[in-house]
Motif scaffolding. Structure first.
Motif, mmCIF file in Angstrom:
data_model
loop_
_atom_site.group_PDB
_atom_site.id
_atom_site.type_symbol
_atom_site.label_atom_id
_atom_site.label_comp_id
_atom_site.label_asym_id
_atom_site.label_seq_id
_atom_site.Cartn_x
_atom_site.Cartn_y
_atom_site.Cartn_z
ATOM 1 N N GLU A 54 -8.572 0.258 16.136
ATOM 2 C CA GLU A 54 -9.917 -0.096 15.660
ATOM 3 C C GLU A 54 -10.342 -1.444 16.234
ATOM 4 O O GLU A 54 -11.491 -1.623 16.644
ATOM 5 C CB GLU A 54 -9.957 -0.132 14.129
ATOM 6 C CG GLU A 54 -9.871 1.237 13.468
ATOM 7 C CD GLU A 54 -11.013 2.162 13.842
ATOM 8 O OE1 GLU A 54 -12.130 1.682 14.108
ATOM 9 O OE2 GLU A 54 -10.765 3.394 13.890
ATOM 10 N N VAL A 55 -9.412 -2.409 16.259
ATOM 11 C CA VAL A 55 -9.746 -3.722 16.815
ATOM 12 C C VAL A 55 -10.004 -3.613 18.323
ATOM 13 O O VAL A 55 -10.947 -4.202 18.847
ATOM 14 C CB VAL A 55 -8.629 -4.748 16.496
ATOM 15 C CG1 VAL A 55 -8.773 -6.001 17.331
ATOM 16 C CG2 VAL A 55 -8.659 -5.096 15.009
ATOM 17 N N VAL B 234 3.356 0.490 3.834
ATOM 18 C CA VAL B 234 3.023 -0.910 4.129
ATOM 19 C C VAL B 234 3.507 -1.850 3.020
ATOM 20 O O VAL B 234 3.063 -1.746 1.870
ATOM 21 C CB VAL B 234 1.488 -1.069 4.294
ATOM 22 C CG1 VAL B 234 1.138 -2.537 4.578
ATOM 23 C CG2 VAL B 234 0.978 -0.165 5.400
ATOM 24 N N ASN B 235 4.428 -2.731 3.381
ATOM 25 C CA ASN B 235 4.947 -3.797 2.502
ATOM 26 C C ASN B 235 5.705 -3.319 1.254
ATOM 27 O O ASN B 235 6.142 -4.147 0.454
ATOM 28 C CB ASN B 235 3.811 -4.736 2.051
ATOM 29 C CG ASN B 235 3.310 -5.611 3.186
ATOM 30 O OD1 ASN B 235 4.087 -5.998 4.052
ATOM 31 N ND2 ASN B 235 2.027 -5.909 3.192
ATOM 32 N N GLN C 82 1.434 -8.300 12.598
ATOM 33 C CA GLN C 82 0.058 -7.802 12.726
ATOM 34 C C GLN C 82 -0.776 -8.753 13.573
ATOM 35 O O GLN C 82 -1.566 -8.345 14.422
ATOM 36 C CB GLN C 82 -0.568 -7.634 11.339
ATOM 37 C CG GLN C 82 0.032 -6.477 10.550
ATOM 38 C CD GLN C 82 -0.174 -6.621 9.057
ATOM 39 O OE1 GLN C 82 -1.225 -7.035 8.598
ATOM 40 N NE2 GLN C 82 0.858 -6.312 8.293
ATOM 41 N N SER D 184 -3.586 2.327 13.589
ATOM 42 C CA SER D 184 -5.019 2.435 13.274
ATOM 43 C C SER D 184 -5.695 1.080 13.424
ATOM 44 O O SER D 184 -6.783 0.977 13.999
ATOM 45 C CB SER D 184 -5.226 2.927 11.837
ATOM 46 O OG SER D 184 -4.640 4.178 11.674
ATOM 47 N N ALA D 185 -5.056 0.028 12.883
ATOM 48 C CA ALA D 185 -5.656 -1.302 12.936
ATOM 49 C C ALA D 185 -5.820 -1.748 14.388
ATOM 50 O O ALA D 185 -6.900 -2.194 14.800
ATOM 51 C CB ALA D 185 -4.786 -2.295 12.164
ATOM 52 N N ASN E 133 1.571 3.960 10.992
ATOM 53 C CA ASN E 133 0.241 4.553 11.032
ATOM 54 C C ASN E 133 -0.833 3.481 10.816
ATOM 55 O O ASN E 133 -1.854 3.431 11.507
ATOM 56 C CB ASN E 133 0.156 5.638 9.951
ATOM 57 C CG ASN E 133 -1.118 6.441 10.039
ATOM 58 O OD1 ASN E 133 -1.756 6.492 11.088
ATOM 59 N ND2 ASN E 133 -1.506 7.043 8.929
ATOM 60 N N PHE E 134 -0.553 2.596 9.872
ATOM 61 C CA PHE E 134 -1.475 1.494 9.590
ATOM 62 C C PHE E 134 -1.632 0.590 10.809
ATOM 63 O O PHE E 134 -2.756 0.262 11.225
ATOM 64 C CB PHE E 134 -0.976 0.699 8.376
ATOM 65 C CG PHE E 134 -1.495 -0.699 8.303
ATOM 66 C CD1 PHE E 134 -2.836 -0.945 8.066
ATOM 67 C CD2 PHE E 134 -0.643 -1.780 8.490
ATOM 68 C CE1 PHE E 134 -3.323 -2.245 8.014
ATOM 69 C CE2 PHE E 134 -1.112 -3.075 8.451
ATOM 70 C CZ PHE E 134 -2.460 -3.317 8.217
ATOM 71 N N LEU F 256 -2.654 -7.789 17.007
ATOM 72 C CA LEU F 256 -4.128 -7.789 17.048
ATOM 73 C C LEU F 256 -4.680 -8.911 17.934
ATOM 74 O O LEU F 256 -5.848 -8.889 18.301
ATOM 75 C CB LEU F 256 -4.702 -7.900 15.629
ATOM 76 C CG LEU F 256 -4.305 -6.773 14.672
ATOM 77 C CD1 LEU F 256 -4.973 -6.943 13.308
ATOM 78 C CD2 LEU F 256 -4.680 -5.401 15.247
ATOM 79 N N GLU G 154 3.058 -9.851 8.374
ATOM 80 C CA GLU G 154 1.742 -10.430 8.638
ATOM 81 C C GLU G 154 1.677 -10.996 10.058
ATOM 82 O O GLU G 154 0.698 -10.800 10.775
ATOM 83 C CB GLU G 154 1.433 -11.561 7.633
ATOM 84 C CG GLU G 154 1.281 -11.085 6.190
ATOM 85 C CD GLU G 154 0.023 -10.268 5.983
ATOM 86 O OE1 GLU G 154 0.160 -9.041 5.808
ATOM 87 O OE2 GLU G 154 -1.082 -10.834 6.012
ATOM 88 N N ILE H 244 0.847 -1.202 0.000
ATOM 89 C CA ILE H 244 0.000 0.000 0.000
ATOM 90 C C ILE H 244 0.877 1.244 0.000
ATOM 91 O O ILE H 244 1.190 1.797 1.062
ATOM 92 C CB ILE H 244 -0.970 -0.001 1.193
ATOM 93 C CG1 ILE H 244 -1.673 -1.361 1.281
ATOM 94 C CG2 ILE H 244 -1.993 1.117 1.024
ATOM 95 C CD1 ILE H 244 -2.751 -1.435 2.315
ATOM 96 N N PRO H 245 1.287 1.690 -1.173
ATOM 97 C CA PRO H 245 2.134 2.881 -1.245
ATOM 98 C C PRO H 245 1.416 4.083 -0.623
ATOM 99 O O PRO H 245 0.211 4.235 -0.785
ATOM 100 C CB PRO H 245 2.316 3.104 -2.761
ATOM 101 C CG PRO H 245 1.871 1.842 -3.417
ATOM 102 C CD PRO H 245 0.912 1.181 -2.484
ATOM 103 N N GLY H 246 2.161 4.878 0.106
ATOM 104 C CA GLY H 246 1.579 6.114 0.659
ATOM 105 C C GLY H 246 1.004 5.960 2.059
ATOM 106 O O GLY H 246 0.706 6.947 2.703
ATOM 107 N N VAL H 247 0.833 4.704 2.537
ATOM 108 C CA VAL H 247 0.344 4.511 3.907
ATOM 109 C C VAL H 247 1.516 4.021 4.753
ATOM 110 O O VAL H 247 2.058 2.950 4.496
ATOM 111 C CB VAL H 247 -0.796 3.472 3.963
ATOM 112 C CG1 VAL H 247 -1.168 3.156 5.407
ATOM 113 C CG2 VAL H 247 -2.018 3.980 3.212
#
Lengths: 443, 251
Positions: free
Chosen positions: B105-106, B142-143, B158, B101-102, B97-98, B162, B155, B90-93
């Motif tokens: 949110e969880v 991301v990645n 994450q 956020s994840a 930050n990802f 989580l 992975e 995911i270029p730009g994220v």
């Protein structure tokens, strides 16, 4: 609707009324130059979609009535209000134009880089004729030549080292309904010098006003100009600016535009290579929602060999917004070893948003590397699913991907203060966490 | 914890899974093995809720809830986690930050408080060092620019942040050399817990030498064709998928 001839007559009347007050009016040569420009405008009229170049953009209210010059505004705005529009640039040198007229009391010239000289076009500097050049112009450029009352003449002396960005702020007053500004800038970078100029446009949300700006940039041998434009006009504003760039041998021109304001915006940039070994990058983002119409039109003329041009434009369009990207790369027969690439990517976030893209290559030379590409689509479903599978609600995941699409462009901006300014403005648009300056003007 | 009953799944109008039955209890690790095209990834995606994977018959019950009625993010909040076979770039994220956020949110979805930046960084650093990852990687998008092994470790990172109830690992071993495989497997094993179940989807037995399953299901042609203990994987390794009358073009 008014007849086209009524509109051109109204501008002719306006010119007749103003001409004695325009800078350089006493000089017969300049007077003739302005008259010639007005005549060219009168012959062509306000452009309509019947012209190939304007096929996708209808100038709406500009076809219905002539816009009047604004009276000088002496108060109502302070330094704080301008700082708040661009916090990241607030400390640096700046010029402020309100309704197209320089407001000396709002300028900040103490931080001007050594070697950079700034004059007001309104004060009729010696090189006014150069600033009012009207060669190969379209009708709106000619109208600007005829009616220009003010602008900046920026000269960067030979071998001047890069200094702080010069910020040129354009504001429209809240009572700007029916008013036009024909601001005109001339930027000259002498051989071996380097400079950065940022132009910003802000206005009130309630008024239908018109910015008809023009900027002529001349970049000398082995010199560099970095030129940034942030178009954040008020919601009903009409915006048309044209930038023309001439590059000498070994010169570099880097441009980045953030176009997100106004009911209608058309930003044109035209680069001409006049000497070998020069390069330009033209990058831009347009962000539209509601019923906005945003048009980015570029033209690069490779007239000599061994020049490089790279162009990347990205658009994000939501609701019923309409975007236009037109890019023409022309490579003359003698311009061998040209390296020219153009890429346009558009995200459509709603079924009713639309974009017209027209990339064009006209290549007369045979030993060149040229390409163009254009993509239009929705967000990547695989990325969206990945983010949602990690617990991000769909709306947040979408917002994150939209912001990422924009961020990828903005993070390429060189000067830190400009990058921060543009990132904050773009982030405020996409609803991101780092939102900075509020959208819309407060002039 | 997870009960898959007579599950039929259609992708692009074509039925891929023809009536799967599988029960997974708390604390258990099950392997799903199968040749290419057997429907392994379809099973993984349908558990995570990918669009375009339509359940036409049967049901998936997770902690008493109908999983199929839930959006992907609701499944994540309920504790479902899919480690992707092909993690998405995911270029730009930014990675950090990802992850933040994840995680938040969880946590919100579980009714827990969000972590502030300091708490998040502390937790993240612990987990990153456990997985022997380079923290600098997470400052990147991301990645983007990650090697195959780095993506897979990301992975697992994450997953460890989580803390899912059910982890589905889709060919986590693919594209890994033996060292990377060992690190990833250690990461997975450290997350085994009596409160957590795992479904390890793989083509080859080798991952199961490191992550030893309680039960093995063989998937072929969209159906479970055999089930058994961990020794079934070894037998399969020896005899190949031909023992179930299927050909495997990749074997």
């Amino acid at each position: 609707m008014a007849q086209a001839t009524d509109i051109t007559q109204a501008y002719a009347d306006q010119f007749a009324r103003l001409r004695a007050t325009l800078p350089g009016a006493a000089d017969p040569k300049l007077a003739a130059l302005r008259e010639g420009a007005l005549a060219r405008f009168a012959r062509a009229g306000v452009p309509t979609p019947r012209l190939e170049d304007w096929k996708y953009t209808r100038l709406g209210a500009l076809l219905d009535a002539a816009f009047e010059p604004a009276p000088p505004v002496a108060n109502g705005i302070g330094h704080d209000a301008i700082d708040a529009l661009s916090p990241a640039l607030a400390g640096g040198p700046r010029l402020v134009f309100v309704n197209g007229l320089l407001r000396a009391d709002l300028c900040r010239l103490d931080g001007l880089p050594d070697g950079m000289r700034v004059e007001s076009l309104g004060a009729a500097p010696a090189d006014l004729a150069e600033a009012l050049a009207d060669r190969d112009a379209d009708a709106l450029w000619s109208l600007n030549v005829a009616l220009a009352r003010d602008g900046a003449v920026v000269t960067v002396a030979k071998d001047t080292a890069e200094g702080d960005p010069l910020h040129i702020v354009h504001l429209a007053r809240p009572e700007a309904e029916g008013e036009a500004s024909h601001t005109r800038h001339l930027i000259r970078i002498e051989p071996g010098a380097a400079a950065t100029v940022v132009e910003s446009y802000f206005g009130p949300d309630g008024a239908t006003y018109w910015n008809n700006g023009a900027c002529l940039a001349r970049v000398g041998r082995d010199a560099r100009l970095r030129h940034f434009r942030r178009q954040q006009e008020g919601a009903a504003g009409l915006h048309r600016t044209a930038v023309r760039v001439e590059l000498d041998a070994g010169a570099a021109y880097e441009s980045f535009g953030l176009f997100m304001g106004g009911a209608l915006g058309r930003d044109e940039i035209s680069v001409r290579f006049a000497g070998e070994g020069a390069s330009c990058t033209l990058d831009g983002i347009y962000l539209g929602r509601g019923t906005q119409h945003l048009d980015c039109t570029t033209r690069v003329d490779h007239a000599v060999p061994h020049c490089t041009s790279h162009e990347t434009y990205r658009g994000v369009l939501d609701d019923k917004a309409h975007g236009v990207f037109q890019g023409l790369i022309r490579v003359e027969e003698q311009a061998q070893k040209t390296d020219a690439h153009m890429l346009s990517k558009t995200l459509l976030l709603s079924d009713r948003a639309a974009v017209d893209t027209k990339p064009e290559l006209e290549i007369l030379a045979d030993d060149v590397q040229c390409s163009h590409g254009a993509t239009t689509g929705d967000l990547d479903p695989a990325a969206l699913f990945f983010l949602r599978s990690r617990g991000l609600p769909e709306a947040l995941a979408r917002a994150m991907l939209v912001e990422a699409f924009i961020t990828q462009m903005v993070e390429g901006i060189g000067p830190d203060a400009v990058r921060a300014d543009f990132a904050a403005a773009a982030s405020a648009w996409s609803g991101g966490e780092s939102g900075g300056a509020k959208a819309g003007g407060s002039a | 914890m997870l009960e898959i009953k007579n599950l039929h799944v259609t992708v692009g109008g074509k039925e891929i899974l023809h009536g799967i039955n599988l029960t997974l209890d708390e604390g258990q690790v099950h392997a799903v093995m199968g040749p290419n095209g057997s429907g392994k990834s379809t099973l993984a995606y349908v558990l995570a809720g990918r669009e375009g994977y339509d359940v036409t018959e049967g049901e998936i019950v997770f902690d008493g809830k109908d999983l199929n009625a839930m959006a992907p993010e609701e499944r994540a909040h309920a504790g479902v986690f899919l480690a992707f076979q092909y993690p998405v770039e995911i270029p730009g994220v930014s990675g950090l930050n990802f992850l933040k956020s994840a995680l938040n949110e969880v946590r919100k979805g579980r009714g827990e408080s969000e972590l502030d930046a300091v708490e998040f960084l502390k937790l993240m650093r612990e987990r990153v060092s456990e997985l022997k990852m380079d923290e600098a990687l997470l400052k990147r998008p991301v990645n983007v620019g990650f090697s195959g092994g780095e993506k897979k470790r990301n992975e697992i990172l994450q997953m460890s942040l989580l803390e899912p109830r059910l982890a589905v690992l889709d060919e986590t071993d693919s594209g890994l050399d033996i060292d990377a495989l060992r690190i990833v497997a250690e990461g997975v094993n450290s997350l085994r817990s009596p409160k957590r179940a795992m479904l390890v989807i793989t083509h080859y037995q080798r991952l199961l030498s490191y992550i030893v399953p309680d039960k093995v299901h063989i998937l072929a042609g969209g159906k479970i064709v055999a089930e058994g203990g961990k020794e079934l994987a070894l037998e399969l390794e020896e005899k190949g998928y031909a023992m179930f009358g299927v050909t495997d073009e990749a074997a």
